[in-house]
Design a protein around this motif. Structure first.
Motif, PDB file in Angstrom:
ATOM      1  N   UNK A  11       0.839  -1.185   0.000  1.00  0.00           N
ATOM      2  CA  UNK A  11       0.000   0.000   0.000  1.00  0.00           C
ATOM      3  C   UNK A  11       0.877   1.238   0.000  1.00  0.00           C
ATOM      4  N   UNK A  12       0.375   2.287  -0.637  1.00  0.00           N
ATOM      5  CA  UNK A  12       1.094   3.560  -0.656  1.00  0.00           C
ATOM      6  C   UNK A  12       0.940   4.216   0.703  1.00  0.00           C
ATOM      7  N   UNK A  13       1.832   3.846   1.585  1.00  0.00           N
ATOM      8  CA  UNK A  13       1.778   4.302   2.969  1.00  0.00           C
ATOM      9  C   UNK A  13       3.202   4.491   3.461  1.00  0.00           C
ATOM     10  N   UNK A  14       3.439   5.561   4.146  1.00  0.00           N
ATOM     11  CA  UNK A  14       4.769   5.875   4.651  1.00  0.00           C
ATOM     12  C   UNK A  14       5.330   4.709   5.470  1.00  0.00           C
ATOM     13  N   UNK A  15       6.568   4.346   5.165  1.00  0.00           N
ATOM     14  CA  UNK A  15       7.259   3.323   5.948  1.00  0.00           C
ATOM     15  C   UNK A  15       7.159   1.909   5.426  1.00  0.00           C
ATOM     16  N   UNK A  16       6.280   1.642   4.472  1.00  0.00           N
ATOM     17  CA  UNK A  16       6.102   0.254   4.005  1.00  0.00           C
ATOM     18  C   UNK A  16       7.357  -0.271   3.304  1.00  0.00           C
ATOM     19  N   UNK A  17       7.990   0.578   2.512  1.00  0.00           N
ATOM     20  CA  UNK A  17       9.211   0.157   1.825  1.00  0.00           C
ATOM     21  C   UNK A  17      10.317  -0.133   2.843  1.00  0.00           C
ATOM     22  N   UNK A  18      10.419   0.706   3.858  1.00  0.00           N
ATOM     23  CA  UNK A  18      11.407   0.488   4.920  1.00  0.00           C
ATOM     24  C   UNK A  18      11.107  -0.791   5.700  1.00  0.00           C
ATOM     25  N   UNK A  19       9.831  -1.127   5.859  1.00  0.00           N
ATOM     26  CA  UNK A  19       9.469  -2.383   6.526  1.00  0.00           C
ATOM     27  C   UNK A  19      10.020  -3.576   5.753  1.00  0.00           C
ATOM     28  N   UNK A  20       9.917  -3.509   4.439  1.00  0.00           N
ATOM     29  CA  UNK A  20      10.412  -4.598   3.600  1.00  0.00           C
ATOM     30  C   UNK A  20      11.932  -4.691   3.688  1.00  0.00           C
ATOM     31  N   UNK A  21      12.605  -3.551   3.533  1.00  0.00           N
ATOM     32  CA  UNK A  21      14.068  -3.585   3.577  1.00  0.00           C
ATOM     33  C   UNK A  21      14.563  -4.076   4.938  1.00  0.00           C
ATOM     34  N   UNK A  22      13.875  -3.686   5.994  1.00  0.00           N
ATOM     35  CA  UNK A  22      14.262  -4.115   7.336  1.00  0.00           C
ATOM     36  C   UNK A  22      14.061  -5.630   7.508  1.00  0.00           C
ATOM     37  N   UNK A  23      12.949  -6.134   7.034  1.00  0.00           N
ATOM     38  CA  UNK A  23      12.671  -7.575   7.116  1.00  0.00           C
ATOM     39  C   UNK A  23      13.746  -8.369   6.377  1.00  0.00           C
ATOM     40  N   UNK A  24      14.102  -7.918   5.189  1.00  0.00           N
ATOM     41  CA  UNK A  24      15.129  -8.618   4.416  1.00  0.00           C
ATOM     42  C   UNK A  24      16.492  -8.516   5.105  1.00  0.00           C
ATOM     43  N   UNK A  25      16.826  -7.338   5.596  1.00  0.00           N
ATOM     44  CA  UNK A  25      18.118  -7.149   6.268  1.00  0.00           C
ATOM     45  C   UNK A  25      18.240  -8.028   7.509  1.00  0.00           C
ATOM     46  N   UNK A  26      17.175  -8.079   8.297  1.00  0.00           N
ATOM     47  CA  UNK A  26      17.193  -8.906   9.510  1.00  0.00           C
ATOM     48  C   UNK A  26      17.406 -10.382   9.206  1.00  0.00           C
ATOM     49  N   UNK A  27      17.053 -10.790   7.994  1.00  0.00           N
ATOM     50  CA  UNK A  27      17.158 -12.197   7.608  1.00  0.00           C
ATOM     51  C   UNK A  27      18.318 -12.462   6.651  1.00  0.00           C
ATOM     52  N   UNK A  28      19.258 -11.503   6.596  1.00  0.00           N
ATOM     53  CA  UNK A  28      20.486 -11.629   5.786  1.00  0.00           C
ATOM     54  C   UNK A  28      20.202 -11.913   4.318  1.00  0.00           C
ATOM     55  N   UNK A  29      19.158 -11.277   3.790  1.00  0.00           N
ATOM     56  CA  UNK A  29      18.811 -11.430   2.375  1.00  0.00           C
ATOM     57  C   UNK A  29      19.309 -10.197   1.637  1.00  0.00           C
ATOM     58  N   UNK A  30      20.115 -10.439   0.617  1.00  0.00           N
ATOM     59  CA  UNK A  30      20.736  -9.360  -0.141  1.00  0.00           C
ATOM     60  C   UNK A  30      19.944  -9.070  -1.407  1.00  0.00           C
ATOM     61  N   UNK A  31      19.645  -7.815  -1.634  1.00  0.00           N
ATOM     62  CA  UNK A  31      18.923  -7.391  -2.834  1.00  0.00           C
ATOM     63  C   UNK A  31      19.933  -7.202  -3.963  1.00  0.00           C
ATOM     64  N   UNK A  32      19.700  -7.889  -5.070  1.00  0.00           N
ATOM     65  CA  UNK A  32      20.565  -7.780  -6.251  1.00  0.00           C
ATOM     66  C   UNK A  32      20.073  -6.698  -7.206  1.00  0.00           C
ATOM     67  N   UNK A  33      18.756  -6.586  -7.338  1.00  0.00           N
ATOM     68  CA  UNK A  33      18.168  -5.573  -8.227  1.00  0.00           C
ATOM     69  C   UNK A  33      16.758  -5.291  -7.738  1.00  0.00           C
ATOM     70  N   UNK A  34      16.284  -4.076  -8.017  1.00  0.00           N
ATOM     71  CA  UNK A  34      14.909  -3.759  -7.627  1.00  0.00           C
ATOM     72  C   UNK A  34      14.297  -2.739  -8.567  1.00  0.00           C
ATOM     73  N   UNK A  35      12.983  -2.768  -8.581  1.00  0.00           N
ATOM     74  CA  UNK A  35      12.186  -1.819  -9.341  1.00  0.00           C
ATOM     75  C   UNK A  35      10.932  -1.543  -8.530  1.00  0.00           C
TER      76      UNK A  35
END
Length: 143
Positions: A11-35
């Motif tokens: 949803x277009x809501x402040x903080x949602x993108x940061x929630x995703x990046x935080x979840x991935x970071x906490x689980x040692x998942x590295x982003x190779x590319x994004x759009x």
């Protein structure tokens, strides 16, 4: 020759993108590319990560709507005209690009063009006949 990609509806809501990046970071998942693309009500975040299955699992566990799709990743030289060369192959073959995005592995060396076509199998054949280098899931994850 196809690479798995995660598509996350948010949803277009402040903080949602940061929630995703935080979840991935906490689980040692590295982003190779994004759009990231948006509409008035929601966004679609497309990610290629180093561990697709784990990312899908942890994102779902954290309440995100996640799907897996496949893209083609074409390696090109990182120089002027490389994109045009590939798009001329696409045009000549009459392929329909649904979307694309890109990243550079190392400036001045090589770039990666990520494509989603309406007919992925036909696109694989076209690129192979044209001598284009398609990367595998393992190759992209190892970058």
């Amino acid at each position: 020759m196809k690479v798995k990609q995660i598509a996350i509806f948010l949803e277009n809501k402040s903080g949602r993108l940061a929630d995703i990046s935080h979840t991935l970071a906490e689980n040692a998942i590295n982003i190779r590319a994004l759009s990231l693309a948006d509409t008035a009500d929601f966004g679609i975040l497309r990610l290629v990560v180093n561990d697709t299955n784990k990312a899908q699992q942890v994102l779902k566990e954290n309440g995100f709507t996640v799907g897996i799709t496949e893209v083609l990743v074409v390696e090109v030289p990182d120089k002027p005209g490389a994109l045009d060369c590939i798009l001329q192959v696409v045009r000549k073959a009459g392929l329909n690009v649904e979307y694309m995005y890109a990243f550079t592995k190392k400036s001045g060396e090589s770039g990666m063009l990520l494509f989603r076509f309406d007919d992925q199998d036909a696109a694989v054949e076209v690129f192979q006949k044209a001598g284009c280098r398609l990367l595998s899931d393992d190759e992209v994850h190892a970058l």
